[in-house]
Motif scaffolding. Sequence first.
Motif, PDB file in Angstrom:
ATOM      1  N   MET A 174      18.775 -65.737 -89.529  1.00 22.69           N
ATOM      2  CA  MET A 174      18.284 -65.215 -90.817  1.00 22.69           C
ATOM      3  C   MET A 174      19.663 -65.001 -91.645  1.00 22.69           C
ATOM      4  O   MET A 174      20.424 -64.148 -91.042  1.00 22.69           O
ATOM      5  N   TYR A 175      19.475 -65.382 -92.953  1.00 23.88           N
ATOM      6  CA  TYR A 175      20.489 -64.828 -93.620  1.00 23.88           C
ATOM      7  C   TYR A 175      20.413 -63.272 -94.226  1.00 23.88           C
ATOM      8  O   TYR A 175      19.349 -63.021 -94.314  1.00 23.88           O
ATOM      9  N   ARG A 176      21.541 -62.842 -93.998  1.00 25.74           N
ATOM     10  CA  ARG A 176      21.638 -61.418 -94.400  1.00 25.74           C
ATOM     11  C   ARG A 176      22.965 -60.971 -95.401  1.00 25.74           C
ATOM     12  O   ARG A 176      23.868 -61.345 -94.732  1.00 25.74           O
ATOM     13  N   GLY A 177      22.730 -60.764 -96.517  1.00 20.33           N
ATOM     14  CA  GLY A 177      23.636 -60.285 -97.364  1.00 20.33           C
ATOM     15  C   GLY A 177      23.705 -58.965 -97.765  1.00 20.33           C
ATOM     16  O   GLY A 177      22.796 -58.089 -97.215  1.00 20.33           O
ATOM     17  N   ARG A 178      24.538 -58.712 -98.653  1.00 19.43           N
ATOM     18  CA  ARG A 178      24.774 -56.783 -98.892  1.00 19.43           C
ATOM     19  C   ARG A 178      25.182 -56.796-100.320  1.00 19.43           C
ATOM     20  O   ARG A 178      26.056 -57.674-100.912  1.00 19.43           O
ATOM     21  N   LEU A 179      24.844 -55.678-100.865  1.00 18.28           N
ATOM     22  CA  LEU A 179      25.457 -55.229-102.156  1.00 18.28           C
ATOM     23  C   LEU A 179      26.200 -54.072-101.630  1.00 18.28           C
ATOM     24  O   LEU A 179      25.570 -53.033-100.954  1.00 18.28           O
ATOM     25  N   ALA A 180      27.477 -53.753-101.857  1.00 17.23           N
ATOM     26  CA  ALA A 180      28.193 -52.625-101.403  1.00 17.23           C
ATOM     27  C   ALA A 180      29.082 -52.019-102.653  1.00 17.23           C
ATOM     28  O   ALA A 180      30.407 -52.013-102.850  1.00 17.23           O
ATOM     29  N   PRO A 181      28.488 -51.411-103.450  1.00 11.80           N
ATOM     30  CA  PRO A 181      29.105 -50.764-104.515  1.00 11.80           C
ATOM     31  C   PRO A 181      29.744 -49.271-104.092  1.00 11.80           C
ATOM     32  O   PRO A 181      29.389 -48.574-103.081  1.00 11.80           O
ATOM     33  N   SER A 182      30.741 -48.936-104.743  1.00 11.31           N
ATOM     34  CA  SER A 182      31.269 -47.567-104.483  1.00 11.31           C
ATOM     35  C   SER A 182      31.096 -46.659-105.710  1.00 11.31           C
ATOM     36  O   SER A 182      31.373 -47.207-106.839  1.00 11.31           O
ATOM     37  N   PRO A 183      30.671 -45.531-105.366  1.00 11.36           N
ATOM     38  CA  PRO A 183      30.400 -44.612-106.668  1.00 11.36           C
ATOM     39  C   PRO A 183      31.710 -43.729-107.096  1.00 11.36           C
ATOM     40  O   PRO A 183      31.557 -42.618-107.059  1.00 11.36           O
ATOM     41  N   THR A 184      32.606 -44.768-107.618  1.00 11.08           N
ATOM     42  CA  THR A 184      33.733 -43.942-108.102  1.00 11.08           C
ATOM     43  C   THR A 184      33.938 -44.060-109.635  1.00 11.08           C
ATOM     44  O   THR A 184      34.815 -43.651-110.218  1.00 11.08           O
ATOM     45  N   GLY A 185      32.923 -44.517-110.132  1.00 14.25           N
ATOM     46  CA  GLY A 185      32.743 -44.751-111.607  1.00 14.25           C
ATOM     47  C   GLY A 185      31.451 -45.501-111.948  1.00 14.25           C
ATOM     48  O   GLY A 185      30.728 -45.811-110.790  1.00 14.25           O
ATOM     49  N   PHE A 186      31.145 -45.663-113.154  1.00 11.65           N
ATOM     50  CA  PHE A 186      30.027 -46.685-113.384  1.00 11.65           C
ATOM     51  C   PHE A 186      30.181 -47.984-113.285  1.00 11.65           C
ATOM     52  O   PHE A 186      31.415 -48.677-113.608  1.00 11.65           O
ATOM     53  N   LEU A 187      29.266 -48.635-112.731  1.00 16.75           N
ATOM     54  CA  LEU A 187      29.326 -50.186-112.551  1.00 16.75           C
ATOM     55  C   LEU A 187      29.559 -50.960-113.782  1.00 16.75           C
ATOM     56  O   LEU A 187      28.743 -50.297-114.760  1.00 16.75           O
ATOM     57  N   HIS A 188      30.142 -51.941-113.805  1.00 18.55           N
ATOM     58  CA  HIS A 188      30.384 -52.618-114.983  1.00 18.55           C
ATOM     59  C   HIS A 188      29.818 -54.367-114.957  1.00 18.55           C
ATOM     60  O   HIS A 188      29.076 -54.408-114.007  1.00 18.55           O
ATOM     61  N   LEU A 189      30.000 -54.960-115.785  1.00 16.38           N
ATOM     62  CA  LEU A 189      29.254 -56.271-115.815  1.00 16.38           C
ATOM     63  C   LEU A 189      29.942 -57.292-114.615  1.00 16.38           C
ATOM     64  O   LEU A 189      29.077 -57.964-114.232  1.00 16.38           O
ATOM     65  N   GLY A 190      31.086 -56.995-114.371  1.00 16.06           N
ATOM     66  CA  GLY A 190      31.410 -57.512-113.233  1.00 16.06           C
ATOM     67  C   GLY A 190      30.950 -57.284-111.978  1.00 16.06           C
ATOM     68  O   GLY A 190      30.568 -58.330-111.142  1.00 16.06           O
ATOM     69  N   HIS A 191      30.566 -56.198-111.738  1.00 15.48           N
ATOM     70  CA  HIS A 191      29.865 -55.949-110.487  1.00 15.48           C
ATOM     71  C   HIS A 191      28.496 -56.410-110.532  1.00 15.48           C
ATOM     72  O   HIS A 191      28.002 -56.967-109.445  1.00 15.48           O
ATOM     73  N   ALA A 216      17.530 -67.565-102.051  1.00 21.19           N
ATOM     74  CA  ALA A 216      17.455 -68.971-101.819  1.00 21.19           C
ATOM     75  C   ALA A 216      17.702 -69.174-100.499  1.00 21.19           C
ATOM     76  O   ALA A 216      16.851 -70.228 -99.844  1.00 21.19           O
ATOM     77  N   ALA A 217      18.124 -68.671 -99.475  1.00 25.37           N
ATOM     78  CA  ALA A 217      18.111 -68.733 -98.023  1.00 25.37           C
ATOM     79  C   ALA A 217      16.731 -68.230 -97.399  1.00 25.37           C
ATOM     80  O   ALA A 217      16.664 -68.221 -96.178  1.00 25.37           O
ATOM     81  N   GLY A 218      16.015 -67.458 -98.162  1.00 25.32           N
ATOM     82  CA  GLY A 218      14.767 -66.594 -97.578  1.00 25.32           C
ATOM     83  C   GLY A 218      15.341 -65.452 -96.853  1.00 25.32           C
ATOM     84  O   GLY A 218      14.584 -65.184 -95.761  1.00 25.32           O
TER      85      GLY A 218
END
Length: 264
Positions: A1-18, A31-33
Motif C-alpha cells: 500500500m502506498y504511504r506518503g507523508r506531510l512533514a512540516p516544521s513549526p519554525t515559521g508560517f508555511l508558505h506557497l512552496g510548502h 491516485a495510488a489509493g
Amino acid sequence: MYRGRLAPSPTGFLHLGHATTFHVAQRRARAAGGALVLRIEDLDRQRCKPEFESALCEDLKWAGLAWDEGPFRQTERLTGYEAAWRQLAQAGAIYPCQCTRRDVTLALSAPHVHEAEGEPLYPGTCRPPTIIARAESAPGARNWRFRVPPGEEIRFLDACAGEQSFVAGRDFGDFLIWRKDGWPAYHLAVVVDDAAMQITEVVRGADLLEATAQQMLLYRALGLRAPSFHHCPLVTGPDGRRLAKRAGALSLRAQREAGARPAW
C-alpha cells in the motif's frame, strides 16, 4: 500500500512552496489509493514555536490538504532515535565530534573546498583513523557524526528529477546525526520516522536531493529499506530565489488573513 507523508516544521508560517509540494504528495497518495501521514518535525527547539504549530494544521486545512494519520510529533519519538543511535554506535558507523559550526567553517577557508548549501563540508577534524565500535548507552552532551565512505557514489532514481548521483566525501562529508543539545539531527530522525511509519514514497523539495544521498547511507547502515523519492521543483519568489518562511507576504497565514482563496 502506498504511504506518503506531510512533514512540516513549526519554525515559521508555511508558505506557497510548502503548500505546492504538499499538494503533490496528496495527489500522488490519492491516485495510488494510499494513505497520507502528518508528521510535525519539531526537533529544532530554539526555532520551533507553539504559535507556528497551532497555525500549521489550520493553514494546511485552509489550503485543501487532508491526512489520514497523525499528527505525530518528533519530540515524542525520542526512544526510536536513541535505539538507532545505539545501533550505529555499536557498528562504529558514527563518532563523537567537538567541532562547532564555526570551527568547521574556519577549517574550510581554502577557496577550493566545497561547501554544500546549509552545511559546510566537514574536514574530518574529529574523525578517528579507524572504525571504533562503541557500547555507550546514550549519546550524552556531544555532537555525533556519521562516517561516510569517501569516494563512494550514491545513485538513485528520483520520480521527478530523474537519475541522481552524489559522491561521498566530495559532495558532502561526515554529517551530524545527533546534537549536543540532546536531540537527534534531521537526517537520523527522518530516516527512523519514515521507516517506522512505513512510508513508501517521500515527496519533498528539490533542495533536499543531496540530503537524500546522505540518508541512503543511513538506511543501509541501519538495515532499513529506503522509500522511493519525488523531489518537486522549488517555488520561487519575485526575486527568483526560493521561498523561505521569512517571506511573510507569501505565507498561507497572510493569504488567509487577507481573505484570499486557495489556488487549488
